[in-house]
Design an enzyme around this catalytic site. Structure first.
Site, PDB file in Angstrom:
ATOM      1  N   HIS A 131      63.512  39.823 -10.227  1.00 10.16           N
ATOM      2  CA  HIS A 131      62.614  39.620  -9.235  1.00 10.16           C
ATOM      3  C   HIS A 131      61.339  40.076  -8.920  1.00 10.16           C
ATOM      4  O   HIS A 131      60.831  40.058  -7.736  1.00 10.16           O
ATOM      5  CB  HIS A 131      63.529  39.337  -7.836  1.00 10.16           C
ATOM      6  CG  HIS A 131      64.565  38.421  -7.739  1.00 10.16           C
ATOM      7  ND1 HIS A 131      65.526  38.523  -8.752  1.00 10.16           N
ATOM      8  CD2 HIS A 131      64.778  37.357  -7.141  1.00 10.16           C
ATOM      9  CE1 HIS A 131      66.576  37.544  -8.539  1.00 10.16           C
ATOM     10  NE2 HIS A 131      65.984  36.748  -7.532  1.00 10.16           N
ATOM     11  N   GLY A 182      62.098  35.355 -13.631  1.00  8.79           N
ATOM     12  CA  GLY A 182      63.280  34.376 -13.567  1.00  8.79           C
ATOM     13  C   GLY A 182      63.371  33.715 -12.347  1.00  8.79           C
ATOM     14  O   GLY A 182      64.030  32.651 -12.390  1.00  8.79           O
ATOM     15  N   HIS A 183      62.831  34.199 -11.300  1.00  9.05           N
ATOM     16  CA  HIS A 183      62.741  33.441 -10.064  1.00  9.05           C
ATOM     17  C   HIS A 183      61.187  33.001  -9.683  1.00  9.05           C
ATOM     18  O   HIS A 183      60.463  33.909  -9.252  1.00  9.05           O
ATOM     19  CB  HIS A 183      63.152  34.253  -8.881  1.00  9.05           C
ATOM     20  CG  HIS A 183      63.466  33.543  -7.759  1.00  9.05           C
ATOM     21  ND1 HIS A 183      62.528  32.628  -7.208  1.00  9.05           N
ATOM     22  CD2 HIS A 183      64.580  33.319  -6.747  1.00  9.05           C
ATOM     23  CE1 HIS A 183      63.058  31.991  -6.194  1.00  9.05           C
ATOM     24  NE2 HIS A 183      64.274  32.474  -5.980  1.00  9.05           N
ATOM     25  N   HIS A 260      68.889  26.518 -10.416  1.00  5.88           N
ATOM     26  CA  HIS A 260      68.683  27.185  -8.852  1.00  5.88           C
ATOM     27  C   HIS A 260      67.811  26.473  -8.395  1.00  5.88           C
ATOM     28  O   HIS A 260      66.516  26.188  -8.568  1.00  5.88           O
ATOM     29  CB  HIS A 260      68.388  28.669  -9.175  1.00  5.88           C
ATOM     30  CG  HIS A 260      68.312  29.331  -8.079  1.00  5.88           C
ATOM     31  ND1 HIS A 260      67.412  29.461  -7.161  1.00  5.88           N
ATOM     32  CD2 HIS A 260      69.410  30.168  -7.423  1.00  5.88           C
ATOM     33  CE1 HIS A 260      67.661  30.083  -6.053  1.00  5.88           C
ATOM     34  NE2 HIS A 260      68.726  30.793  -6.217  1.00  5.88           N
ATOM     35  N   GLU A 312      73.857  28.351  -7.047  1.00 13.97           N
ATOM     36  CA  GLU A 312      73.136  27.851  -5.898  1.00 13.97           C
ATOM     37  C   GLU A 312      72.092  26.718  -6.512  1.00 13.97           C
ATOM     38  O   GLU A 312      70.806  26.587  -6.447  1.00 13.97           O
ATOM     39  CB  GLU A 312      72.245  28.923  -5.384  1.00 13.97           C
ATOM     40  CG  GLU A 312      72.975  29.874  -4.898  1.00 13.97           C
ATOM     41  CD  GLU A 312      72.038  31.184  -4.140  1.00 13.97           C
ATOM     42  OE1 GLU A 312      70.961  31.649  -4.696  1.00 13.97           O
ATOM     43  OE2 GLU A 312      72.405  31.576  -3.253  1.00 13.97           O
ATOM     44  N   GLU A 328      71.189  25.124   0.432  1.00 11.98           N
ATOM     45  CA  GLU A 328      70.761  26.068   0.853  1.00 11.98           C
ATOM     46  C   GLU A 328      69.446  25.990   1.692  1.00 11.98           C
ATOM     47  O   GLU A 328      68.525  25.137   1.491  1.00 11.98           O
ATOM     48  CB  GLU A 328      70.244  27.135  -0.158  1.00 11.98           C
ATOM     49  CG  GLU A 328      69.642  28.583   0.410  1.00 11.98           C
ATOM     50  CD  GLU A 328      69.179  29.588  -0.779  1.00 11.98           C
ATOM     51  OE1 GLU A 328      69.686  29.186  -2.097  1.00 11.98           O
ATOM     52  OE2 GLU A 328      68.428  30.234  -0.445  1.00 11.98           O
ATOM     53  N   CYS A 408      67.301  35.807   2.438  1.00  7.09           N
ATOM     54  CA  CYS A 408      66.001  34.859   2.263  1.00  7.09           C
ATOM     55  C   CYS A 408      65.689  33.787   3.351  1.00  7.09           C
ATOM     56  O   CYS A 408      64.660  33.720   3.591  1.00  7.09           O
ATOM     57  CB  CYS A 408      66.331  34.304   0.801  1.00  7.09           C
ATOM     58  SG  CYS A 408      67.649  33.627   0.641  1.00  7.09           S
ATOM     59  N   CYS A 409      66.781  33.230   3.725  1.00  2.00           N
ATOM     60  CA  CYS A 409      66.899  32.132   4.548  1.00  2.00           C
ATOM     61  C   CYS A 409      66.159  32.287   5.938  1.00  2.00           C
ATOM     62  O   CYS A 409      65.087  31.640   6.218  1.00  2.00           O
ATOM     63  CB  CYS A 409      68.008  31.502   4.759  1.00  2.00           C
ATOM     64  SG  CYS A 409      68.712  30.816   3.214  1.00  2.00           S
TER      65      CYS A 409
END
Lengths: 654, 654
Positions: A131, A182-183, A260, A312, A328, A408-409
Site C-alpha cells: 500500500h 496492489g491497491h 477487491h 472484500e 463495504e 478506511c471507511c
C-alpha cells in the site's frame, strides 16, 4: 490547465451549499461530530504520533502500512469542510499534521510513516501488498484539497516532491521499476495533482500506472522473486489470482469488474480521469465495459458492491448474498466516485442514477444519523445470530462501530460528505447540469455568464423541486437575459417526471437525451423551473439470475430503498410477505429517525403456531395472518435497538 | 451378554437380505465397485503401506493422523459384505490388512500408524486435535464387525488389547489421564466391543468418556499447557470455543446440538448406546433434548446437517443455507446412526422417519449411482460459479469426486450400505418391528419363535408393500400359529396409510402408538400384510424462521425430496416458480437414471427478455411464461452432465 472540451466539469465543492431535511442533519453531524471524533481516534490509536517517526523496534503498536491513508482522508475531509465552514481551530490542527508530514519527508521526497520508521530497508519492495503508492495517493488527494480550500500550498509542494520521486522510481525508462500498486488509488490522485498543478508529468505517470497493470512478465512475480519468495500468488489473502488486485490482465482487456471492490473502483476512477483528460477513447470504452458488468450484474440494489467478505471482493455475475453481503462502505463510496467520473465523460443520466443509488442507500447506511458510528459491511439483511460466525475482522456486524483496526471507511465517509456539493452540479460550455436534487445553491459559469442556481426541495421525502436561475450581478448585467442550457436529470427510477418553466409545462419528448432534459432558452433573473418527480412506492424485482432474491421483492420510493427492521415489526422478518394487492402508503413521520418517510402496509405473517415446532410441513398446513408493517429507508437502519433487518421481502409460496 | 429389556434390538445385517429397484443397484455397486475401489485408493495413497511403519523422517507422504480410520471403515464395510456375499479374495485382502495391524501393535496394546511411525514421542499428548481415540474407535468397530461376519477373532483380540490399554491410560483412577477424544467415536465403539465380548469394562469406559467430556478443569486446556502451549483454544480451526468439539460443557447439560456435525452424531450415538445398556434415563433424556433441537431447528429437508463449511459444523437455529450447505455425507450417515439408536431406546416412528429421510436423501446423494464417485458436501442448490469461491479443501463441488485427502466419506458410505439390513427390522420380546420398507427378507426371533419376514415392494417408487409372515420350520412347528406382534412403521410423511391383513383392512385408530401400527395376533404361515402408503407429491414449506427457504417450496414424494437439474430444465433454475395450481405428476421413467420417478409439471419462468440486461426493475415490467419442468429425486442429482441444481423452488413474487 487543459481540459478536454467534452468533459462535464463538476461545480466545485467550494461553490455549492447544501441543506434540507435529508442532508442538512447528516452534513452538520459530519462536520461537528465525525471530523473531531476521527481526529481524536487517529490520535488515540497512534496514527498521528506515527508521523513523528519515533517508533523503535520492540515497541508496541508499530505504524501500520496504511495508517497514513487514514490521516490523509481526514485532512481531505477537513479541507472540504474548511472551504464552506471556516474553523480556525480545525485549520490549526490540520496545519499541525501537515508540519509532521513535512518533517517526516525524506530528502528524496519519500514519505511513508511505516516504511521510514519500521521497515526502512523494504521501501518499494512489495507493491503488491504494502500500500505504499496507495498511501501516497491519499496524501496527494488531501494536499490538492487543502490547497484548493485554503490557498496554502505547503502540503501540495510536499506531495509534488513525493510524486516527483515516485515518477523517478516507476516507469518504463532505464533503471526504473515497472511497478504499480496492489491497491489502486495513486492513479486518480495523480490526475488531481495534474489538475491542481498543471504539470502534465503527473497525468502521464497516472496513465503509466494504469497501462502497466497486469502486463507480462508480471511485476508482482518479479518483485516476489526479488524478495526471495516464490513467484506465485499470495494465497493467504488474495486467493489464487491477481484478479483480486485487478492485475490479472491489462486493464483494457478486462471485461468484467473483478476482485477487491474498493480497488476496482479507485482503478476505474483513474481510468475514467485519464480518459477524460487525454481523450483516450479506448480507455473510456474499457470503463464502459466494466461499468456495464458492474451495474447490470454485480451491484446491490443499494449501490453496494463486493459481495464477498473474503477478499472484500466481487465474485461472479448475479451473486448477491444478502445477510452475508460485504458491500463495504468504502466500495459504495467508490461507486459514487466512479459514477461521478463517468458522468464527466458523458452526460448520461444512468451514471447519476447509480451515483444517487449508492449515495442514498449503500453509502448513507455506512454512518449513523448522529455521525458517531460506522458500518464497514452493509448487509441487506441483518441476522443477529450470524455475526458470531461471519464477523470476519470485526467488519460484519449488525451495529455500527466507532472505529476499526482497518479504519478506511469512517474517514472516507467524512471526505465524501464534506465534498458532497461537487456531485450535484456540472458545467460544460454553455450547459449547466443538475445531477442531483438537494436543497441549496451553486455558483457556476456557463456560456461566459456567472449564475446562481438555487434549489428548494424536500427531496427525497417530497417529489417537488424548485430551481431558481439567478444570473449574478457583475460585469455581465444581471438583468440581461442569458442564453444557456439548463440540463436537468430525470431520474431513471421516475416513470412520469414533469418539468415546468415559470409554471409552463415543458414537453419532455422534445428535449430529453440520455435522461437529461435540456432546457435551452434565454434565462432571466428570477426564472424558475419546477420539477416534479412522482414517487409512488415501487415493488422492485431482481433479475431472475440473482438466486438470493428469487421469490422476493424490495420496496423503493424515489431513490430510497426500504427495509423492515425488528424495531418496528418484531423478529422473524422472513416469515412475512407482501401480498400482491397490498396498498403501500408512504407517510412522513416527523418523529421517527429525525423525520423520515415510512411505508406502511398490511402484510401476511406465517402463523408460527401452525408449525408446532416442526421444521418442515406441507404447504396446506401452514397459514398466514394479516399484520401491520412499517418499512423505513435502508440508509436509516441500525439507528435504534439492534435486531433483524431485511430489504428483500419474501413473497407467499404457492 | 446383558441388554436392557426395553431395547429394540436391530435384526443383524447378517440376517437380512435386501433387493429392489432403489437399493438393489446401489448395494450391488457398493459391493462390486466401491469396495475394491476404496481398497485400491487406500493402497495407492499409502494408507495400507503406512501400517508397515516403514516411514522415516524426511520421506514424503507421512502417515496422517486419521488414515487408520479410513482403513478401519473399509474393513468394516468388507466384513458386512462378506457375511451376506462371501468373497474369498476380499476376505484374503482383509486378513492381509489385519496381519499388518497385528504386526504394528505395540507390546502394550497401542496401535496407531501415525504416532508409532511419525511422532512416537507425542502419543496421547493432544487428544483435542489428533484423533487417536477416534482411530481406535473405528478399528474397534471394524474388529467387531469382522468377528461377527467371519467368526475369526484375531482382530477382535488385537482391538480388545488396545481397548484395555486405553482403559488403563484414561479414567478417574490414580495416575490416569482424565482425557477424552476431540473427535467422538470411541464411545460408540466401546459399546459395540462390550456387546461383542460381554466385558462390561468397555461399557464403563465408554460411559467415562461421555461423562468426562466438557468438565472443568478442561482437559484440553490441561494437555495444551502440558504441551507448553497457551491453554486457549485452537483458533485456527476450532473457532473460539470447545463447542466445535461438543466439549463446551458436560454433555448432560447441553441443550442444543453444536459444533462439528459428524462429531456431534458420533457422540450422540455413544450416549444413546450407553443409555440403552445402562438404563441411564437422564442420559437418554439428554439425547432427546439434543435430538429435538437438531430435528426441529438444524436439519436440512434432506436429513443433512452441519450447515457451515467452516468447522463442518452446526451454526444456529434455523440457519440452513442451500448453495453453501456443507451437509457432509458422513454427517447424514451419522444422523442414520443416531436415529437408529434412538429407535432402539424408544419405538417412536419419528426416529425412523428421520433415519429414512437422511438415508434416501442426504446419504444417498453422497455417492454416484455407479458407486465410483462421492460428494463430501451435499448442497441443496448447485451454483457452478460458486465452487471457485467456496470450495474449501476441495470438499464443496458440483461434481462427485473419486477420493479426498480427508477421505472419511467414501468408506463411511460403504460401511453403511453394506450393513443397511440392520436398519430395516427390529425385535423386542414378542414384537417384530418393520422400520423401513425395502424389498427383501429377514430372519428373526420373536416370542421364542423363529420367523421369516419377506417384503415385496417397489418402494419408494411405488406405494404398496406386501409383507409375508413365514414362521420357520424347525423345533417350533411351522404350522402352529404363533402369537406375536408385528409393528409396522407408518411414515410421518404419509397422510393416509392403509394396512390390511390377509386382505382385511385394519383399523389403525385402534392399534397405532407413536407412529407404529401394532398388529397383535396369531400369525400363521402364509399370512400376509398389505401396507399402502399413498404418495401424492407434497409441496413442503420450511419453518418461517428459515430465512434461506422463505418464499420457496420443496417437492417431496414419499420419503424422497426432489430437485430440479439443469440437465432437464436448462440453466437459470432460480428464475422458475411453481404456481399454486400446478398439477404435479409423478411418472416412472424407466430409462432415466436407471429408472426413477420424476415429477413433471408446468412452472412459470421469468421472461429474461423482459429484463433487457437490467439488474433491477419494477415487478410490473417483468413477465413470466409457462415452461415444462422435470424434477428428479435429490439423491440422484449429479449423475449426468454437471450444472445447476435446486431443491427449494421460488414462488412468484407479488
Amino acid at each position: 490547465m487543459s481540459r478536454s472540451e467534452a468533459r462535464i466539469v463538476p461545480v466545485s465543492w467550494k461553490n455549492v451549499t447544501l441543506a434540507g431535511a435529508f442532508w442538512g442533519g447528516r452534513l452538520a453531524a459530519n462536520r461537528r461530530v465525525t471530523l473531531p471524533l476521527e481526529y481524536d481516534l487517529c490520535r488515540r490509536t497512534g496514527r498521528i504520533d506515527a508521523l513523528r517517526l519515533g517508533w523503535k523496534p520492540g515497541q508496541p503498536n508499530p505504524p501500520h502500512i496504511f495508517w497514513d491513508s487514514d490521516i490523509a482522508k481526514w485532512i481531505e475531509a477537513a479541507a472540504y469542510s474548511l472551504a464552506t465552514h471556516p474553523d480556525p481551530e480545525l485549520e490549526t490542527r490540520v496545519d499541525g499534521v501537515i508540519e509532521l508530514l513535512a518533517n517526516a519527508q525524506l530528502p528524496d521526497g519519500y514519505l511513508n510513516s511505516h516504511f521510514i520508521a519500521v521497515e526502512p530497508d523494504k521501501r518499494w519492495s512489495n507493491l503488491r501488498d504494502c500500500h505504499e503508492l496507495y498511501c501516497a495517493g491519499h496524501l496527494i488527494e488531501a494536499a490538492v484539497a487543502y490547497a484548493e480550500a485554503t490557498g496554502k500550498r505547503a502540503f501540495l509542494e510536499i506531495m509534488s516532491r513525493y510524486a516527483d520521486h515516485i515518477a523517478s522510481v516507476f516507469g518504463r525508462g532505464p533503471g526504473q521499476k515497472r511497478g504499480y500498486c496492489g491497491h489502486p488509488e495513486i492513479e486518480l490522485a495523480l490526475v488531481k495533482l495534474y489538475r491542481a498543478t498543471g504539470n502534465r508529468q503527473y497525468l502521464e505517470q497516472s496513465a503509466y500506472f494504469i497501462d502497466e497493470r497486469g502486463r507480462e512478465p508480471h511485476y508482482f512475480d518479479l518483485e516476489a522473486r526479488a524478495r526471495g519468495e516464490l513467484a506465485g500468488r499470495n494465497r493467504e489473502w488474495h486467493g489464487d489470482a491477481y484478479e483480486v488486485l485487478q492485475a490479472h490482465q491489462p486493464v483494457r482487456d478486462q471485461t468484467a469488474i473483478e476482485g477487491h471492490a474498493v480497488r476496482a473502483m479507485y482503478l476505474a476512477c483513474g481510468m475514467a480521469d485519464v480518459a477524460a483528460e487525454t481523450g483516450d477513447a479506448p480507455l473510456a470504452e474499457a470503463c464502459r465495459r466494466l461499468w456495464r458488468n458492474m451495474v447490470d450484474r454485480r451491484m446491490y440494489i443499494t449501490g453496494g458492491i463486493g459481495s464477498s467478505r473474503r477478499g472484500e471482493r466481487f465474485t461472479f455475475d448475479y451473486d448477491l448474498p444478502n445477510a452475508t453481503a460485504y458491500a463495504e462502505t468504502c466500495a459504495a463510496i467508490g461507486v459514487v466516485f466512479w459514477a461521478h467520473r463517468m458522468l464527466q465523460l458523458e452526460a448520461n443520466a444512468e451514471y447519476a442514477d447509480v451515483m444517487e443509488r449508492a449515495l442514498y442507500n449503500g453509502v448513507a447506511s455506512g454512518v449513523s444519523l448522529n455521525g458517531t458510528h460506522f458500518f464497514y459491511a452493509n448487509p441487506l439483511a441483518a441476522v443477529p445470530a450470524l455475526a458470531r460466525f461471519e464477523n470476519l475482522a470485526g467488519h460484519v456486524a449488525i451495529s455500527r462501530q466507532e472505529w476499526f483496526d482497518c479504519a478506511c471507511c469512517p474517514p472516507n465517509v467524512a471526505r465524501l460528505f464534506a465534498s458532497l456539493g461537487q456531485y450535484v452540479y456540472g458545467q460544460r460550455a454553455d450547459t449547466a447540469f443538475v445531477h442531483l436534487y438537494i436543497a441549496g445553491a451553486a455558483r457556476l459559469e456557463v456560456g461566459g455568464r456567472h449564475l446562481l442556481l438555487r434549489q428548494t426541495t424536500g427531496y427525497p421525502w417530497k417529489e417537488r423541486v424548485r430551481i431558481e436561475v439567478l444570473p449574478k450581478s457583475g460585469a455581465d448585467s444581471a438583468k440581461t437575459p442569458a442564453r444557456f442550457v439548463l440540463a436537468l436529470r430525470l431520474p431513471g427510477w421516475c416513470r412520469e417526471p414533469e418539468v415546468a418553466v415559470n409554471g409552463r409545462r415543458v414537453s419532455l419528448r422534445d428535449c430529453v437525451r440520455q435522461g437529461y432534459a435540456y432546457l435551452d432558452r434565454e434565462w432571466r433573473r428570477g426564472d424558475s423551473v419546477e420539477v416534479r418527480l412522482p414517487m409512488p412506492v415501487e415493488r422492485i424485482l431482481a433479475h431472475p439470475e440473482v438466486r438470493q432474491d428469487a421469490g422476493r421483492l424490495a420496496l423503493q420510493r424515489g431513490p430510497l430503498v426500504y427495509c423492515l427492521e425488528e424495531a418496528d415489526n418484531g423478529p422473524g422478518l422472513n416469515g412475512l410477505c407482501v401480498p400482491r394487492a397490498a396498498k403501500l402508503a408512504a407517510i412522513f413521520d416527523r418523529k421517527l429517525l429525525g423525520g423520515t418517510v415510512v411505508i406502511r402496509f398490511t402484510a401476511r405473517r406465517q402463523r408460527v403456531a401452525d408449525w408446532q415446532g416442526r421444521l418442515y410441513q406441507p404447504a396446506d398446513r401452514a397459514g398466514v395472518a394479516p399484520v401491520k408493517i412499517t418499512a423505513i429507508p435502508y440508509c436509516q437502519w441500525g439507528n435504534r435497538v439492534p435486531g433483524e433487518m431485511l430489504v428483500w421481502l419474501p413473497a407467499m409460496p404457492g
